[in-house]
Design a protein around this motif. Structure first.
Motif, mmCIF file in Angstrom:
data_model
loop_
_atom_site.group_PDB
_atom_site.id
_atom_site.type_symbol
_atom_site.label_atom_id
_atom_site.label_comp_id
_atom_site.label_asym_id
_atom_site.label_seq_id
_atom_site.Cartn_x
_atom_site.Cartn_y
_atom_site.Cartn_z
ATOM 1 N N GLY A 266 3.239 -15.393 -2.352
ATOM 2 C CA GLY A 266 2.658 -15.771 -3.641
ATOM 3 C C GLY A 266 2.074 -14.578 -4.372
ATOM 4 O O GLY A 266 2.263 -14.425 -5.585
ATOM 5 N N TRP A 267 1.370 -13.696 -3.649
ATOM 6 C CA TRP A 267 0.791 -12.507 -4.271
ATOM 7 C C TRP A 267 1.873 -11.563 -4.793
ATOM 8 O O TRP A 267 1.759 -11.017 -5.894
ATOM 9 C CB TRP A 267 -0.114 -11.775 -3.289
ATOM 10 C CG TRP A 267 -1.505 -12.312 -3.248
ATOM 11 C CD1 TRP A 267 -2.068 -13.108 -2.310
ATOM 12 C CD2 TRP A 267 -2.522 -12.087 -4.230
ATOM 13 N NE1 TRP A 267 -3.366 -13.414 -2.624
ATOM 14 C CE2 TRP A 267 -3.675 -12.795 -3.799
ATOM 15 C CE3 TRP A 267 -2.580 -11.372 -5.421
ATOM 16 C CZ2 TRP A 267 -4.862 -12.796 -4.533
ATOM 17 C CZ3 TRP A 267 -3.774 -11.375 -6.149
ATOM 18 C CH2 TRP A 267 -4.902 -12.080 -5.700
ATOM 19 N N LEU A 268 2.918 -11.359 -3.995
ATOM 20 C CA LEU A 268 4.013 -10.513 -4.457
ATOM 21 C C LEU A 268 4.671 -11.101 -5.704
ATOM 22 O O LEU A 268 4.977 -10.387 -6.667
ATOM 23 C CB LEU A 268 5.054 -10.352 -3.347
ATOM 24 C CG LEU A 268 4.704 -9.403 -2.196
ATOM 25 C CD1 LEU A 268 5.755 -9.499 -1.098
ATOM 26 C CD2 LEU A 268 4.582 -7.963 -2.691
ATOM 27 N N SER A 269 4.881 -12.410 -5.695
ATOM 28 C CA SER A 269 5.528 -13.061 -6.827
ATOM 29 C C SER A 269 4.668 -12.996 -8.082
ATOM 30 O O SER A 269 5.187 -13.015 -9.204
ATOM 31 C CB SER A 269 5.846 -14.524 -6.477
ATOM 32 O OG SER A 269 6.727 -14.600 -5.381
ATOM 33 N N ALA A 311 8.420 0.188 -3.106
ATOM 34 C CA ALA A 311 9.326 -0.109 -1.994
ATOM 35 C C ALA A 311 8.890 0.537 -0.696
ATOM 36 O O ALA A 311 9.295 0.101 0.392
ATOM 37 C CB ALA A 311 10.744 0.351 -2.344
ATOM 38 N N PHE A 312 8.058 1.566 -0.779
ATOM 39 C CA PHE A 312 7.739 2.352 0.416
ATOM 40 C C PHE A 312 6.411 1.985 1.068
ATOM 41 O O PHE A 312 6.069 2.530 2.111
ATOM 42 C CB PHE A 312 7.733 3.844 0.057
ATOM 43 C CG PHE A 312 9.054 4.339 -0.440
ATOM 44 C CD1 PHE A 312 10.079 4.632 0.454
ATOM 45 C CD2 PHE A 312 9.297 4.496 -1.799
ATOM 46 C CE1 PHE A 312 11.314 5.079 -0.001
ATOM 47 C CE2 PHE A 312 10.522 4.947 -2.260
ATOM 48 C CZ PHE A 312 11.538 5.235 -1.360
ATOM 49 N N THR A 313 5.661 1.073 0.481
ATOM 50 C CA THR A 313 4.360 0.735 1.045
ATOM 51 C C THR A 313 4.442 -0.435 2.010
ATOM 52 O O THR A 313 5.245 -1.351 1.830
ATOM 53 C CB THR A 313 3.338 0.405 -0.060
ATOM 54 O OG1 THR A 313 2.087 0.091 0.537
ATOM 55 C CG2 THR A 313 3.804 -0.792 -0.880
ATOM 56 N N HIS A 314 3.613 -0.388 3.048
ATOM 57 C CA HIS A 314 3.510 -1.480 4.019
ATOM 58 C C HIS A 314 2.178 -2.216 3.882
ATOM 59 O O HIS A 314 1.866 -3.077 4.713
ATOM 60 C CB HIS A 314 3.676 -0.946 5.447
ATOM 61 C CG HIS A 314 5.081 -0.523 5.760
ATOM 62 N ND1 HIS A 314 5.951 -1.289 6.502
ATOM 63 C CD2 HIS A 314 5.772 0.576 5.392
ATOM 64 C CE1 HIS A 314 7.122 -0.670 6.603
ATOM 65 N NE2 HIS A 314 7.035 0.478 5.939
ATOM 66 N N ASP A 315 1.407 -1.863 2.855
ATOM 67 C CA ASP A 315 0.135 -2.535 2.588
ATOM 68 C C ASP A 315 0.321 -3.504 1.430
ATOM 69 O O ASP A 315 0.770 -3.104 0.342
ATOM 70 C CB ASP A 315 -0.955 -1.524 2.230
ATOM 71 C CG ASP A 315 -1.272 -0.583 3.385
ATOM 72 O OD1 ASP A 315 -1.358 -1.078 4.522
ATOM 73 O OD2 ASP A 315 -1.408 0.629 3.132
ATOM 74 N N LEU A 316 -0.046 -4.767 1.653
ATOM 75 C CA LEU A 316 0.150 -5.774 0.614
ATOM 76 C C LEU A 316 -0.600 -5.413 -0.658
ATOM 77 O O LEU A 316 -0.052 -5.520 -1.762
ATOM 78 C CB LEU A 316 -0.294 -7.151 1.132
ATOM 79 C CG LEU A 316 -0.176 -8.306 0.130
ATOM 80 C CD1 LEU A 316 1.270 -8.516 -0.285
ATOM 81 C CD2 LEU A 316 -0.752 -9.596 0.737
ATOM 82 N N TRP A 317 -1.845 -4.980 -0.526
ATOM 83 C CA TRP A 317 -2.649 -4.691 -1.707
ATOM 84 C C TRP A 317 -2.034 -3.584 -2.550
ATOM 85 O O TRP A 317 -2.056 -3.630 -3.782
ATOM 86 C CB TRP A 317 -4.081 -4.321 -1.324
ATOM 87 C CG TRP A 317 -4.217 -2.974 -0.649
ATOM 88 C CD1 TRP A 317 -4.190 -2.705 0.690
ATOM 89 C CD2 TRP A 317 -4.380 -1.713 -1.321
ATOM 90 N NE1 TRP A 317 -4.321 -1.360 0.911
ATOM 91 C CE2 TRP A 317 -4.454 -0.720 -0.301
ATOM 92 C CE3 TRP A 317 -4.482 -1.317 -2.650
ATOM 93 C CZ2 TRP A 317 -4.616 0.636 -0.586
ATOM 94 C CZ3 TRP A 317 -4.645 0.034 -2.944
ATOM 95 C CH2 TRP A 317 -4.713 0.994 -1.906
ATOM 96 N N LEU A 318 -1.455 -2.551 -1.878
ATOM 97 C CA LEU A 318 -0.872 -1.441 -2.614
ATOM 98 C C LEU A 318 0.434 -1.868 -3.300
ATOM 99 O O LEU A 318 0.703 -1.466 -4.447
ATOM 100 C CB LEU A 318 -0.615 -0.266 -1.675
ATOM 101 C CG LEU A 318 -0.070 1.012 -2.327
ATOM 102 C CD1 LEU A 318 -0.984 1.481 -3.454
ATOM 103 C CD2 LEU A 318 0.101 2.113 -1.279
ATOM 104 N N ALA A 319 1.228 -2.681 -2.606
ATOM 105 C CA ALA A 319 2.461 -3.193 -3.223
ATOM 106 C C ALA A 319 2.131 -4.015 -4.464
ATOM 107 O O ALA A 319 2.773 -3.866 -5.521
ATOM 108 C CB ALA A 319 3.246 -4.023 -2.221
ATOM 109 N N VAL A 320 1.124 -4.876 -4.354
ATOM 110 C CA VAL A 320 0.709 -5.692 -5.492
ATOM 111 C C VAL A 320 0.191 -4.817 -6.624
ATOM 112 O O VAL A 320 0.503 -5.035 -7.802
ATOM 113 C CB VAL A 320 -0.350 -6.726 -5.054
ATOM 114 C CG1 VAL A 320 -0.957 -7.426 -6.263
ATOM 115 C CG2 VAL A 320 0.254 -7.749 -4.100
ATOM 116 N N ALA A 321 -0.589 -3.786 -6.286
ATOM 117 C CA ALA A 321 -1.162 -2.910 -7.311
ATOM 118 C C ALA A 321 -0.064 -2.148 -8.064
ATOM 119 O O ALA A 321 -0.091 -2.054 -9.296
ATOM 120 C CB ALA A 321 -2.139 -1.932 -6.679
#
Length: 438
Positions: A266-269, A311-321
């Motif tokens: 949900g956060w990614l979307s 594409a290179f991050t494994h942290d949810l917060w950083l991907a969302v940011a």
């Protein structure tokens, strides 16, 4: 402090179009119903992946949306130039609502048929293909020309807010209740958009009326081909969405890096839309940018680079940011592209221009879904995701700088000269505040 207040007014979103009652209702209805639309979009992707465990099948939702968007989007835009736009908006809305009810019944029955879902999504896309260009063509009839950019910003802002609330709500609903509940909520929220359409004033066609059909569609495409600024506004958006949008890869990324958590999905979307909301709230400066062609080129290039980095991050917060930053850039580009179309073309062309705009805006992401799903299946998650973003950045700079009319386009000079001669005939079509309440 006066200086601080003045600065805030310069960057804060322009809300003056909300003084027009008909526009205010249309915007509110769109915002509420769009939450449900996004909820269903996330639920459908998750349901297809749950049934098949394949990103390719999720990507195939793209062409299921794209084909009706192309066919009925162009046709719907032509019809919007020849009939009462209020009536057409209501008709298309009922088609989309029926598709949502079909998804609801399918989920309740637990049939788990991917083919059925794809067919229903195609029907839903047909309704969307009619309503979207119609709604876009309505706005310049409700709002004065000098407020069109502000109205577009508000439209994208509420849509982005729905794109945040819908996926986040989907994460909670799918974790606790299931797909049927998600589709039920969408069906209920849709009534707000339908009410707004029913309360619109009559919006009969004005200017030169051309019978809707292949000829009118061809006339619209010929108009685009003869105006490089309009044409390039479509080209840069296709590049942005077809190559850089990673939406179809969210289920696979969630499964590989975040344990398949519905909340993470949900956060990614919602991530891209989160950035769009933030940018919309601080968008007071957007309408003051004059060199919109050049600005569009660089903003979309930055969008591609930001998406690639995620594409290179494994942290949810950083991907969302990172995706949120991309979403902020995307909103700014969307406002400029829509404003170019609505202020460049005469009223009798606006439905067709909005039809093509809708095909590109809604169809581009479907091409992106197919591209992302197919390349991920062939090359892996990271190459498909990051490679698309990098290709987007290179292509949009090359294309945007190669067309002098687009590179030099000055929105301020265009507004000073006024719209096309045909548009002068349509100025009387603007609905006054008092008329909008009737």
């Amino acid at each position: 402090m006066p200086g601080v207040q003045s600065g805030l007014r310069r960057v804060a979103v322009d809300t003056r179009p909300l003084r027009i009652p008909a526009y205010r209702r249309l915007l509110t209805g769109q915002g509420v119903s769009f939450i449900g639309f996004q909820l269903t979009s996330v639920a459908v992707s998750a349901q297809v992946y749950d049934i098949t465990r394949s990103s390719l099948w999720v990507g195939l939702l793209g062409p299921a949306n794209l084909i009706p968007l192309v066919v009925f989007g162009l046709w719907g835009g032509a019809v919007a130039d020849a009939v009462d736009r209020r009536r057409l908006l209501i008709t298309g809305s009922f088609v989309a609502w029926a598709a949502t009810l079909a998804l609801l019944l399918h989920a309740w029955a637990r049939v788990d048929s991917v083919l059925f879902i794809i067919v229903v999504i195609a029907v839903q896309s047909t309704g969307f293909a009619v309503t979207s260009p119609t709604r876009g063509a309505i706005i310049p009839r409700l709002v004065p020309t000098e407020r069109v950019a502000a109205a577009n910003t508000l439209n994208f802002l509420v849509s982005s807010a729905g794109s945040v609330a819908g996926p986040l709500l989907a994460g909670l609903v799918l974790a606790r209740s299931g797909y049927a509940t998600a589709y039920l909520i969408d069906a209920v929220l849709f009534t707000a958009g339908l009410y707004a359409a029913l309360r619109l004033p009559r919006l009969p066609p004005i200017g030169d009326i051309v019978r809707p059909g292949l000829r009118s569609v061809v006339d619209g495409l010929r108009y685009i081909g003869g105006h490089p600024v309009v044409l390039m506004s479509f080209v840069v958006d296709i590049i942005a969405m077809a190559f850089a949008l990673p939406r179809a890869l969210f289920p696979e990324l969630t499964a590989e890096r975040f344990g398949g958590s519905p909340v993470a999905f949900g956060w990614l979307s919602a991530s891209i839309a989160i950035g769009s909301v933030a940018a919309g709230l601080l968008s007071g400066w957007v309408g003051r940018v004059r060199r919109q062609g050049l600005a569009l080129t660089w903003v979309i290039a930055l969008w591609g680079l930001t998406v690639a980095a995620a594409a290179f991050t494994h942290d949810l917060w950083l991907a969302v940011a990172l995706l949120a930053v991309g979403g902020a850039l995307d909103l700014v580009s969307a406002v400029w592209r829509q404003t170019i179309l609505q202020t460049y073309a005469p009223d009798e062309m606006r439905g067709r221009m909005q039809g093509v705009f809708m095909v590109v805006v809604a169809g581009g992401p479907r091409l992106g879904d197919l591209r992302a799903g197919a390349t991920a299946s062939a090359f892996g998650l990271v190459p498909a995701w990051a490679g698309g973003g990098l290709i987007c950045a290179v292509l949009v700079v090359a294309a945007g700088l190669a067309v002098p009319a687009f590179r030099r386009y000055d929105a301020g000079l265009r507004l000073a000269r006024g719209p096309d001669d045909a548009d002068q005939r349509s100025r009387s079509g603007h609905t006054r505040d008092g008329d909008a309440e009737q």
